[in-house]
Design an enzyme around this catalytic site. Structure first.
Site, PDB file in Angstrom:
ATOM      1  N   CYS B  86       0.841  -1.204   0.000  1.00 26.98           N
ATOM      2  CA  CYS B  86       0.000   0.000   0.000  1.00 26.98           C
ATOM      3  C   CYS B  86       0.879   1.258   0.000  1.00 26.98           C
ATOM      4  O   CYS B  86       1.539   1.535  -0.983  1.00 26.98           O
ATOM      5  CB  CYS B  86      -0.962  -0.068   1.186  1.00 26.98           C
ATOM      6  SG  CYS B  86      -2.381   1.016   1.000  1.00 26.98           S
ATOM      7  N   HIS B 196      -3.407  -5.900   1.124  1.00 27.81           N
ATOM      8  CA  HIS B 196      -2.755  -6.072   2.428  1.00 27.81           C
ATOM      9  C   HIS B 196      -2.713  -7.536   2.854  1.00 27.81           C
ATOM     10  O   HIS B 196      -3.639  -8.007   3.525  1.00 27.81           O
ATOM     11  CB  HIS B 196      -3.528  -5.290   3.492  1.00 27.81           C
ATOM     12  CG  HIS B 196      -3.356  -3.813   3.399  1.00 27.81           C
ATOM     13  ND1 HIS B 196      -2.339  -3.147   4.039  1.00 27.81           N
ATOM     14  CD2 HIS B 196      -4.057  -2.870   2.743  1.00 27.81           C
ATOM     15  CE1 HIS B 196      -2.428  -1.843   3.792  1.00 27.81           C
ATOM     16  NE2 HIS B 196      -3.465  -1.647   2.992  1.00 27.81           N
ATOM     17  N   GLU B 198      -0.969  -8.755   5.192  1.00 24.54           N
ATOM     18  CA  GLU B 198      -0.851  -8.827   6.666  1.00 24.54           C
ATOM     19  C   GLU B 198      -2.214  -8.729   7.349  1.00 24.54           C
ATOM     20  O   GLU B 198      -2.332  -8.984   8.539  1.00 24.54           O
ATOM     21  CB  GLU B 198       0.110  -7.743   7.168  1.00 24.54           C
ATOM     22  CG  GLU B 198      -0.460  -6.334   7.305  1.00 24.54           C
ATOM     23  CD  GLU B 198      -0.584  -5.566   5.985  1.00 24.54           C
ATOM     24  OE1 GLU B 198      -0.445  -6.189   4.908  1.00 24.54           O
ATOM     25  OE2 GLU B 198      -0.827  -4.344   6.043  1.00 24.54           O
TER      26      GLU B 198
END
Lengths: 81, 228
Positions: B86, B196, B198
């Site tokens: 990002c 993302h 994560e």
């Protein structure tokens, strides 16, 4: 002395913000509006260098950080006191 | 395995990323402040999402000119793996490690969604635990994820198999060229991506599809290990 840098999106880069503003202007009855491009202006105060040096240094600043050459063009103007 | 999570003023996905990589056995994650000038100790370097320097000037522009980025560029030249997620992707394009730029989303809105992402190739250091063509779910959350590059760069990215992730199933939430969601540098050791991983580490998060990205990058191959 002051350097004024006008940063605009390159012509072939779509400007969704400009398009939205154009739609609003036309909505207000400004039918003559055929395009809107939105950029930004950066004013830099300078001291202790000649206008020629200022021109060269400001261009370096544009190339090293102020302007992203992938998507942006710039115009530089120097205003002497 | 030592893993650096770079922290800028304004980063906000740093602890998600730290927890994600630390959840693997044998991996030591560390927060590294942006003033650090040396990253020699690390096997994997992660640039988190967020709004480094408040996205002032351009997203990622100021972060890309910090001391830690000089060290990161040196590490990348040595072949160390780097992932920018990002805002981290924006930093990687701004510092020149990845080509192109990330512009305002074509629809102007900030998008928060969990779209389907296509794994375009499984030969990279970051996707070896996926199958080519596999569709995975990874969250996106950005206002400036609209990837753009010139025609020649795009042809290079395509021909060299450097497009790793694409928005799938006919969607292109931010208007990116060729639906690009993630790309590699020419050496293949630097990955930039808008989704993302994560935030997709366990089923209770809505998806665990991000785990295999870190397993690939960290050379963790649990199934192979079990078989041996």
């Amino acid at each position: 002395m002051k350097g004024i840098i006008t940063v605009v999106l390159k012509q072939d880069i779509l400007d969704p913000q400009g398009r939205a503003v154009m739609n609003s202007l036309q909505g207000l009855g400004y039918d003559e509006v055929q395009g809107v491009r939105i950029g930004k202006s950066i004013e830099i105060e300078l001291n202790g260098i000649s206008p020629d040096e200022a021109d060269a240094r400001l261009r370096k600043m544009c190339e090293s950080i102020l302007v992203n050459p992938v998507i942006e063009d710039y115009h530089l103007e120097i205003i002497e006191d | 395995m030592r893993c650096a999570v770079i922290v800028f003023p304004g980063s906000n996905c740093d602890s998600d990323l730290y927890k994600a990589v630390n959840s693997f056995e044998g991996v030591d994650a560390e927060y590294v402040w942006y003033t650090t000038e040396n990253l020699d100790a690390f096997d994997l370097i992660l640039l988190p999402g967020g709004f480094a320097y408040g996205d002032y000037l351009r997203a990622g522009a100021l972060a890309a000119r910090t001391p830690v980025l000089k060290a990161l560029i040196r590490a990348a030249e040595r072949g160390v793996r780097v992932i920018g997620i990002c805002n981290g992707f924006q930093v990687l394009t701004e510092c020149g490690l990845l080509p192109g730029a990330l512009q305002r989303n074509s629809g102007l809105h900030f998008i928060c969604d969990t779209p389907l992402i296509e794994v375009v190739q499984d030969q990279s250091s970051f996707t070896s635990r996926y199958q080519q063509g596999e569709l995975i779910r990874l969250p996106i959350a950005h206002g400036e994820g609209n990837y753009i590059c010139d025609e020649l760069t795009l042809r290079h990215l395509q021909a060299e198999n450097r497009i790793v992730f694409r928005y799938a199933s006919g969607s292109n939430p931010n208007g990116s060229v060729d639906k690009i969601a993630g790309i590699l540098n020419s050496k293949g050791n630097v990955l930039g991506m808008m989704p993302h991983p994560e935030r997709a580490m366990a089923d209770w998060m809505g998806s665990s599809d991000g785990r295999r990205l870190f397993e690939s990058a960290l050379n963790l191959f649990p199934e192979t290990a079990d078989a041996a």
